[in-house]
Design an enzyme around this catalytic site. Structure first.
Site, PDB file in Angstrom:
ATOM      1  CE  LYS A 112      -4.228  -2.090   1.107  1.00 36.30           C
ATOM      2  NZ  LYS A 112      -3.871  -3.480   1.413  1.00 36.30           N
TER       3      LYS A 112
HETATM    4  C1  LIG Z   1      -4.524  -4.586   0.794  1.00 36.04           C
HETATM    5  C2  LIG Z   1      -3.780  -5.853   0.680  1.00 36.04           C
HETATM    6  C3  LIG Z   1      -4.113  -6.829  -0.294  1.00 36.04           C
HETATM    7  C4  LIG Z   1      -5.293  -6.682  -1.203  1.00 36.04           C
HETATM    8  O1  LIG Z   1      -5.075  -5.748  -2.214  1.00 36.04           O
HETATM    9  P1  LIG Z   1      -6.302  -5.166  -3.075  1.00 36.04           P
HETATM   10  O2  LIG Z   1      -5.701  -4.097  -3.915  1.00 36.04           O
HETATM   11  O3  LIG Z   1      -7.294  -4.631  -2.078  1.00 36.04           O
HETATM   12  O4  LIG Z   1      -6.864  -6.286  -3.866  1.00 36.04           O
HETATM   13  C5  LIG Z   1      -3.300  -7.958  -0.368  1.00 36.04           C
HETATM   14  N1  LIG Z   1      -2.250  -8.138   0.457  1.00 36.04           N
HETATM   15  C6  LIG Z   1      -1.912  -7.242   1.407  1.00 36.04           C
HETATM   16  C7  LIG Z   1      -0.756  -7.513   2.289  1.00 36.04           C
HETATM   17  C8  LIG Z   1      -2.658  -6.058   1.552  1.00 36.04           C
HETATM   18  O5  LIG Z   1      -2.311  -5.168   2.492  1.00 36.04           O
END
Ligand SMILES: *Cc1c(COP(=O)(O)O)cnc(C)c1O
Length: 491
Positions: A112
């Protein structure tokens, strides 16, 4: 460059507006009016660029005239300045065509950061140039909260209110948020679930009094600015593996479909992608959709991959819009059906077309833990549970050297040490970013499961601000936030 709503009844926005807003006024999501197109020659010319240089090239296709080149350059430079690997997103080679793209080198150790660090810098710049202030209200089940806090901490133009469900995020995830001491960050632990937190945020956004006092913004995963920044690493990995001559596949641990949609966006821009694997845990609504062309709700289960414990993936609507040839009336009808009746279907031809680019895979908790232990036995490396879901899916379909497959590694394993210990019988060494949190004091306020309490707190913070001209900006505040911050206690 303009952005239109998937539901067809909201005003067109430019990048700056699209990147700071959440849902469109008609309830839809913003998408590019026209996909930027790169020829094979354009793509070949990107080979060998550093992550930052590539980010400028890709993101500029979406910002259009909104940001000039040198400004974008400096935003990108500062966004990725505090990553702990010089390559930003290093690609590790495993065997027989399998590769792991490490997306956990940002300050909060999940992927993120790749989107939010950029978005934070971009918002700050945009607010500064318009002499505006923004109040961001968000809810988190874990990784988004810390990444958003880290992205806007210390910004004079942004206040961030982040809600998490009390006792329902991991110890480390909570500390990553609550050890922040900056005056523009407000952490609230709600006596309720993540869904309750989200409901409170929704109510706050719809509250007339709050809207009068604050200019509200969102950084949740439907934000177009986040998707834009995530497109970069798809190009970055594919270029190293021989794109555009060589087609590449990606296995993506999926929750809200934001990461997958960034991959799809790269594909629509012209990056030759063989297949995108949508990898889910036991919350397999997407796998069921790709099996049968029907999407239906069944309730959410708790798994060892909490960031993917999601019922309806909010970004899926963007893909549905493309799948239905941008027929916004049909998108609106299907999304209404999902809300009212809990299900909708698409025509067999549409499903057929969806399967040309995507395949969807369900991996249960046992398989996830086994994938972690197999990978550890084979390589001595530890992957986080979310990464393990994608790794297991990629291995299930099989890979070979002529068809490279990139597994997106979305978090550092130390964020999920309990599951790691359960899988391999030892714990993960804590990276410095996490170990130093253990000694820091936490600061958050526990609130009841009601939007009224949050609203009261927001308004009281507002009334305690002392407003002083900063530069030419009549709306910026000085530092006497301290008065209200000191009352925010631990628990
Ligand atoms: C947010 C997250 C996901 C999911 O990603 P999306 O873009 O919501 O599909 C997968 N793995 C981790 C570690 C995350 O923090």
């Amino acid at each position: 460059m303009h952005y239109i709503s998937t539901r067809g009844h909201a005003p067109k926005l430019d990048f700056e507006q699209a990147a700071t807003s959440g849902l469109a006024l008609d309830g839809g999501l913003y998408v590019p009016e026209i996909w930027p197109a790169l020829s094979h020659k354009d793509i070949a010319s990107l080979r060998g660029l550093s992550y930052r240089d590539l980010a400028v090239k890709i993101i500029s296709r979406f910002t259009g005239d909104a940001v000039d080149a040198s400004e974008l350059r400096s935003l990108v430079d500062s966004a990725y300045s505090n990553f702990d690997h010089h390559e930003i997103a290093p690609l590790q080679k495993l065997d027989s065509g399998l590769h792991i793209l490490e997306l956990f080198h940002g300050p909060t150790l999940s992927f993120k950061d790749y989107a939010l660090q950029f978005l934070g810098k971009f918002m700050d710049w945009s607010l500064n140039s318009r002499m505006q202030q923004l109040t961001i209200v968000g809810a988190t089940s874990g990784d988004t909260g810390s990444a958003a806090i880290s992205a806007v901490t210390g910004s004079p133009n942004i206040n961030l209110y982040m809600l998490h469900p009390f006792g329902r995020v991991s110890d480390m995830q909570r500390r990553q948020m609550t050890t922040n001491q900056d005056v523009n960050i407000f952490n609230y632990a709600v006596d309720g679930t993540f869904d309750d937190c989200q409901a409170i945020v929704k109510t706050i956004f719809n509250d007339a009094e709050v809207s009068r006092q604050f200019s509200l913004g969102a950084v949740n995963s439907i934000n177009w600015g986040r998707i834009t920044a995530q497109i970069v690493y798809y190009f970055y990995a594919a270029l190293q593996l021989g794109a555009p001559q060589q087609k590449v596949s990606f296995a993506v641990p999926t929750g809200n479909f934001g990461n997958v949609f960034a991959g799809y966006s790269a594909f629509r821009m012209g990056l030759p992608i063989e297949q995108i694997l949508i990898c889910s845990n036991e919350n397999d609504i997407l796998t069921r959709f790709f099996d049968r062309g029907r999407m239906w709700k069944q309730g959410v289960k708790q798994t060892v991959t909490p960031s993917m414990d999601i019922e309806v993936s909010s970004n899926f609507e963007r893909f549905l819009f493309e799948l239905l040839d941008r027929n916004s009336d049909e998108v609106t009808r299907l999304m209404r059906l999902l809300t009212l009746e809990g299900a909708f279907m698409v025509a067999p031809e549409a499903l057929e077309r969806a399967r040309e680019t995507f395949s969807a895979h369900r991996v249960d908790d046992d398989e996830t833990c086994r994938a972690i232990s197999h990978h550890y036995a084979e390589t001595g490396e530890i992957v986080d549970p979310h990464t393990a879901v994608a790794l297991a899916a990629a291995k299930k379909i099989g890979t070979d050297a002529r068809h490279p497959m990139v597994v997106l590694s979305t978090a550092h394993p130390a964020k999920f040490s309990e599951t790691i210990e359960r899988s391999i019988g030892r714990d993960v060494d804590l990276p410095l970013q996490l170990s130093r949190l253990l000694a820091k004091p936490e600061r958050y306020r526990r609130i009841s499961n009601s939007s009224d309490e949050l609203k009261k707190l927001m308004l009281s913070v507002w009334s305690q601000l002392c407003w002083q001209p900063r530069k030419l900006d009549p709306f910026s505040h000085c530092c006497c936030f301290g008065a209200c911050v000191s009352e925010v206690s631990k628990q």
